[in-house]
Design a protein around this motif. Structure first.
Motif, PDB file in Angstrom:
ATOM      1  N   ARG A 158      38.125  43.486  48.467  1.00  0.00           N
ATOM      2  CA  ARG A 158      36.651  44.724  48.561  1.00  0.00           C
ATOM      3  C   ARG A 158      37.743  46.372  48.024  1.00  0.00           C
ATOM      4  O   ARG A 158      37.054  46.480  47.000  1.00  0.00           O
ATOM      5  CB  ARG A 158      35.843  44.754  49.230  1.00  0.00           C
ATOM      6  N   GLU A 159      38.463  45.896  49.180  1.00  0.00           N
ATOM      7  CA  GLU A 159      39.357  47.613  48.635  1.00  0.00           C
ATOM      8  C   GLU A 159      40.156  47.189  47.331  1.00  0.00           C
ATOM      9  O   GLU A 159      40.442  48.547  47.187  1.00  0.00           O
ATOM     10  CB  GLU A 159      40.463  47.371  50.412  1.00  0.00           C
ATOM     11  N   LEU A 160      40.850  46.262  47.456  1.00  0.00           N
ATOM     12  CA  LEU A 160      41.589  46.051  45.936  1.00  0.00           C
ATOM     13  C   LEU A 160      40.592  45.724  44.570  1.00  0.00           C
ATOM     14  O   LEU A 160      41.128  46.542  43.657  1.00  0.00           O
ATOM     15  CB  LEU A 160      42.235  44.776  45.981  1.00  0.00           C
ATOM     16  N   THR A 161      39.252  45.804  44.927  1.00  0.00           N
ATOM     17  CA  THR A 161      38.278  46.031  43.781  1.00  0.00           C
ATOM     18  C   THR A 161      38.366  46.894  43.585  1.00  0.00           C
ATOM     19  O   THR A 161      38.643  47.651  42.392  1.00  0.00           O
ATOM     20  CB  THR A 161      37.120  44.955  43.901  1.00  0.00           C
ATOM     21  N   SER A 162      38.348  48.036  44.476  1.00  0.00           N
ATOM     22  CA  SER A 162      37.482  49.168  44.586  1.00  0.00           C
ATOM     23  C   SER A 162      38.764  50.131  43.631  1.00  0.00           C
ATOM     24  O   SER A 162      38.197  51.220  42.705  1.00  0.00           O
ATOM     25  CB  SER A 162      37.061  50.045  46.065  1.00  0.00           C
ATOM     26  N   ARG A 163      39.911  50.065  43.928  1.00  0.00           N
ATOM     27  CA  ARG A 163      41.249  50.129  43.320  1.00  0.00           C
ATOM     28  C   ARG A 163      41.369  50.217  42.027  1.00  0.00           C
ATOM     29  O   ARG A 163      42.057  50.244  40.944  1.00  0.00           O
ATOM     30  CB  ARG A 163      42.162  50.000  43.936  1.00  0.00           C
TER      31      ARG A 163
ATOM     32  N   VAL B  34      41.052  50.817  30.141  1.00  0.00           N
ATOM     33  CA  VAL B  34      40.803  49.757  28.916  1.00  0.00           C
ATOM     34  C   VAL B  34      39.836  49.757  29.122  1.00  0.00           C
ATOM     35  O   VAL B  34      38.449  48.813  28.048  1.00  0.00           O
ATOM     36  CB  VAL B  34      41.366  48.554  30.261  1.00  0.00           C
ATOM     37  N   MET B  35      38.833  50.556  29.714  1.00  0.00           N
ATOM     38  CA  MET B  35      37.183  50.809  30.186  1.00  0.00           C
ATOM     39  C   MET B  35      36.337  51.824  30.071  1.00  0.00           C
ATOM     40  O   MET B  35      37.568  52.760  30.997  1.00  0.00           O
ATOM     41  CB  MET B  35      37.038  49.742  30.650  1.00  0.00           C
ATOM     42  N   THR B  36      35.310  52.081  29.471  1.00  0.00           N
ATOM     43  CA  THR B  36      34.894  53.602  30.343  1.00  0.00           C
ATOM     44  C   THR B  36      34.139  53.712  31.235  1.00  0.00           C
ATOM     45  O   THR B  36      33.485  52.450  32.308  1.00  0.00           O
ATOM     46  CB  THR B  36      34.091  54.271  28.576  1.00  0.00           C
ATOM     47  N   SER B  37      33.480  54.927  32.026  1.00  0.00           N
ATOM     48  CA  SER B  37      32.855  54.803  32.959  1.00  0.00           C
ATOM     49  C   SER B  37      31.497  54.308  32.734  1.00  0.00           C
ATOM     50  O   SER B  37      31.046  53.445  33.823  1.00  0.00           O
ATOM     51  CB  SER B  37      32.644  56.365  33.318  1.00  0.00           C
ATOM     52  N   GLU B  38      31.102  54.326  31.766  1.00  0.00           N
ATOM     53  CA  GLU B  38      29.707  53.913  31.253  1.00  0.00           C
ATOM     54  C   GLU B  38      29.451  51.956  30.912  1.00  0.00           C
ATOM     55  O   GLU B  38      29.145  51.367  30.957  1.00  0.00           O
ATOM     56  CB  GLU B  38      29.407  54.283  29.767  1.00  0.00           C
ATOM     57  N   ASP B  39      30.916  51.607  30.353  1.00  0.00           N
ATOM     58  CA  ASP B  39      31.030  49.724  31.303  1.00  0.00           C
ATOM     59  C   ASP B  39      30.568  49.816  32.530  1.00  0.00           C
ATOM     60  O   ASP B  39      30.301  48.277  32.577  1.00  0.00           O
ATOM     61  CB  ASP B  39      32.050  49.251  30.454  1.00  0.00           C
ATOM     62  N   ILE B  40      31.359  50.866  33.636  1.00  0.00           N
ATOM     63  CA  ILE B  40      31.319  50.192  34.931  1.00  0.00           C
ATOM     64  C   ILE B  40      29.918  50.126  35.052  1.00  0.00           C
ATOM     65  O   ILE B  40      29.894  49.611  36.394  1.00  0.00           O
ATOM     66  CB  ILE B  40      32.347  51.320  35.595  1.00  0.00           C
TER      67      ILE B  40
ATOM     68  N   LEU C 208      38.697  49.086  39.990  1.00  0.00           N
ATOM     69  CA  LEU C 208      37.663  49.984  39.113  1.00  0.00           C
ATOM     70  C   LEU C 208      38.086  50.949  39.182  1.00  0.00           C
ATOM     71  O   LEU C 208      38.089  51.580  37.511  1.00  0.00           O
ATOM     72  CB  LEU C 208      36.433  49.628  39.712  1.00  0.00           C
ATOM     73  N   SER C 209      38.674  51.759  39.691  1.00  0.00           N
ATOM     74  CA  SER C 209      39.136  53.186  39.533  1.00  0.00           C
ATOM     75  C   SER C 209      40.581  53.210  38.674  1.00  0.00           C
ATOM     76  O   SER C 209      40.259  54.193  37.714  1.00  0.00           O
ATOM     77  CB  SER C 209      39.945  53.867  40.963  1.00  0.00           C
TER      78      SER C 209
ATOM     79  N   LEU D 238      37.950  41.685  24.243  1.00  0.00           N
ATOM     80  CA  LEU D 238      36.912  41.635  25.808  1.00  0.00           C
ATOM     81  C   LEU D 238      35.056  42.103  24.368  1.00  0.00           C
ATOM     82  O   LEU D 238      34.331  41.752  24.358  1.00  0.00           O
ATOM     83  CB  LEU D 238      36.544  42.927  26.245  1.00  0.00           C
ATOM     84  N   GLY D 239      35.636  43.311  23.614  1.00  0.00           N
ATOM     85  CA  GLY D 239      34.634  43.163  22.762  1.00  0.00           C
ATOM     86  C   GLY D 239      33.405  44.231  23.423  1.00  0.00           C
ATOM     87  O   GLY D 239      33.453  45.041  24.305  1.00  0.00           O
ATOM     88  N   SER D 240      32.600  43.903  23.319  1.00  0.00           N
ATOM     89  CA  SER D 240      31.139  44.741  23.934  1.00  0.00           C
ATOM     90  C   SER D 240      30.677  43.934  25.284  1.00  0.00           C
ATOM     91  O   SER D 240      29.903  43.975  25.982  1.00  0.00           O
ATOM     92  CB  SER D 240      29.881  44.513  22.973  1.00  0.00           C
ATOM     93  N   ARG D 241      31.841  43.164  25.604  1.00  0.00           N
ATOM     94  CA  ARG D 241      31.573  42.438  26.832  1.00  0.00           C
ATOM     95  C   ARG D 241      31.942  42.987  28.135  1.00  0.00           C
ATOM     96  O   ARG D 241      32.729  42.211  28.970  1.00  0.00           O
ATOM     97  CB  ARG D 241      32.049  41.048  27.038  1.00  0.00           C
ATOM     98  N   LYS D 242      33.197  43.952  28.090  1.00  0.00           N
ATOM     99  CA  LYS D 242      34.039  44.610  29.094  1.00  0.00           C
ATOM    100  C   LYS D 242      33.332  44.523  30.646  1.00  0.00           C
ATOM    101  O   LYS D 242      33.976  44.410  31.184  1.00  0.00           O
ATOM    102  CB  LYS D 242      34.264  46.320  28.564  1.00  0.00           C
ATOM    103  N   HIS D 243      31.911  44.887  30.118  1.00  0.00           N
ATOM    104  CA  HIS D 243      31.259  45.131  31.480  1.00  0.00           C
ATOM    105  C   HIS D 243      31.635  43.965  32.607  1.00  0.00           C
ATOM    106  O   HIS D 243      31.005  44.141  33.726  1.00  0.00           O
ATOM    107  CB  HIS D 243      29.837  46.092  31.475  1.00  0.00           C
ATOM    108  N   ALA D 244      31.350  43.038  31.630  1.00  0.00           N
ATOM    109  CA  ALA D 244      31.622  41.540  32.338  1.00  0.00           C
ATOM    110  C   ALA D 244      32.894  41.656  33.296  1.00  0.00           C
ATOM    111  O   ALA D 244      33.132  40.427  34.605  1.00  0.00           O
ATOM    112  CB  ALA D 244      31.789  40.269  31.886  1.00  0.00           C
ATOM    113  N   VAL D 245      33.534  42.274  33.343  1.00  0.00           N
ATOM    114  CA  VAL D 245      34.835  42.046  34.154  1.00  0.00           C
ATOM    115  C   VAL D 245      35.088  42.591  35.251  1.00  0.00           C
ATOM    116  O   VAL D 245      34.742  42.428  36.397  1.00  0.00           O
ATOM    117  CB  VAL D 245      36.158  42.817  33.710  1.00  0.00           C
ATOM    118  N   PRO D 246      34.154  43.958  35.515  1.00  0.00           N
ATOM    119  CA  PRO D 246      33.948  44.724  36.947  1.00  0.00           C
ATOM    120  C   PRO D 246      32.598  43.990  37.119  1.00  0.00           C
ATOM    121  O   PRO D 246      32.968  43.239  39.051  1.00  0.00           O
ATOM    122  CB  PRO D 246      33.656  46.060  36.425  1.00  0.00           C
TER     123      PRO D 246
END
Length: 427
Positions: A177-182, A191-197, A184-185, A154-162
């Motif tokens: 939407r419930e599954l998506t929230s889970r 896989v990624m950091t909170s700054e990516d989210i 992200l958590s 993913l490189g610098s594009r990790k934020h594109a997944v969320p």
């Protein structure tokens, strides 16, 4: 002066001239003596044999030919063409010399071979992640999604997944939407950091004017996503503070206000777990039964079949629709009058024709009533008669099969009134 009229030599020039003459004489003497030493008389009666002391007899001898030294082999026997050191010599590791002209600092160290996966471009990332998220909505396994994401660079594009997952969830159901929230958590820290989210939500706040075109409720939903992510520690706690006084878009301001209100009202994280209503089979059975009871009671009061159908779809529990059939039949048995019977037959007919309640779910619901009819009759003496009436109407409307109608329990055995009735059977 010399006879040719040139100037006389100086003492230095004369000494140099004499030294040159002596040197030439010595060279002539060496050459003459060398030629004379090699001329030997031929032996009588045969071929001349090479003198062991002559250079020709020492062709393969590694001893020095200069007549100097102790007569040992050159280089200790390690010299010669194609020879890599003396026999038995084992070379050890030698540290590279930085003064060596071939020394390359970057090439020093162990050689490591690894498979390099190129970073995904924006189009390739969406092509890989889009079906992955849709499949996740079906199985709900976050571990499988994380394993698939680790295989991608993913490189610098990790934020594109969320960002892509939330965009798909906005167009989906509450359970998505419930599954998506889970998801992200679970992605944070693995896989990624909170700054990516945070970067992903920054992008979605900017894209809200476009998201509203497909989902008018996008600002409110995105605000709920932000509040849930902050409560799950998927977003930094100061995420909302970063936007204070810096938001010009009214849609983004509405989303942030919604998130701030939810976080202010529901301080407990467990309360925010139900921000999407916990749809589908994730709800407790008792809660589903209560929702279906409420649905049926509201239908009996309003008579709106479409509203009842919509509420049943929102529950997202097609495997539990037999409970609705069971509750509907029991509610008819416990009510009075003909109106509830007719209304329930109408509702069951619509649910059957639209395919919302399948044949298997319909049969299971009626069969459960058949099995419990003995206990129900203790509280509702006329349960058999009402059930027969309901089953006949359902069969006439094509809601149930003939086999299910025929298996309807008949009225219990007739009993004697009392011993003083002379054995008469109560009609």
């Amino acid at each position: 002066m010399d006879g040719d009229g040139s100037r006389p030599w100086t003492p230095q020039e004369k000494a140099l001239h004499e030294a040159r003459l002596k040197a030439k004489a010595k060279q002539r003497l060496r050459r003459t003596s060398s030629r004379d030493s090699t001329r030997e008389p031929a032996p009588e009666g045969g071929e001349p044999s090479p003198d062991p002391s002559s250079p020709k007899g020492k062709t393969n001898d590694r001893k020095s030919r200069m007549g100097k030294g102790r007569g040992l082999p050159k280089k200790g026997g390690a010299g010669g063409k194609g020879v890599w050191g003396a026999p038995g010599l084992v070379y050890g590791y030698q540290e590279p010399d930085a003064r060596d002209p071939n020394y390359d600092e970057s090439s020093q160290g162990d050689t490591v071979y690894a498979t390099v996966t190129p970073e995904l471009e924006e189009g390739e990332l969406e092509k890989n992640v889009h079906p992955m998220v849709l499949e996740y909505f079906e199985h709900g396994d976050t571990l499988e999604v994380m394993e698939l994401l680790r295989e991608l660079n993913l490189g610098s594009r990790k934020h594109a997944v969320p960002s892509l997952a939330v965009a798909l969830a906005l167009e989906g159901k509450a359970s998505h939407r419930e599954l998506t929230s889970r998801l992200l958590s679970d992605l944070v820290g693995k896989v990624m950091t909170s700054e990516d989210i945070a970067r992903a939500f920054d992008k979605m706040l900017k894209d809200l004017p476009d998201l509203i075109l497909d989902t008018p409720e996008a600002p409110q939903m995105l605000g709920q996503f932000i509040a849930r992510a902050v409560a799950d520690h998927a977003l930094p706690l100061d995420f909302l503070d970063r936007y204070k006084g810096r938001v010009d878009c009214e849609h983004a301001r509405a989303a942030l206000d919604r998130a701030a209100v939810l976080l202010r009202i529901k301080q407990d994280v467990n309360q925010l777990d139900n921000v999407w209503g916990v749809g589908g089979g994730q709800r407790p059975v008792k809660h589903l039964i209560k929702e279906m009871n409420l649905l049926l009671r509201e239908y009996l009061l309003s008579g709106e079949v479409s509203e009842a159908e919509h509420c049943l779809r929102e529950l997202e529990v097609p495997h539990f629709h037999h409970e609705l059939v069971y509750e509907a039949v029991v509610m008819v048995l416990e009510s009075t009058g003909e109106t509830p019977v007719v209304m329930m037959v109408k509702l069951l007919k619509v649910l059957w024709e639209t395919g919302l309640v399948t044949l298997d779910q319909m049969n299971r619901g009626f069969q459960r009533v058949y099995d419990e009819l003995g206990d129900i009759s203790l509280d509702v003496p006329l349960a058999h008669r009402i059930l027969e009436r309901l089953v006949d109407l359902c069969f006439e409307e094509g809601v149930i099969t003939k086999q299910l109608r025929d298996t309807c329990p008949a009225r219990g055995r007739k009993r004697f009134v009392s011993e003083g009735d002379g054995g008469q059977i109560k009609q």
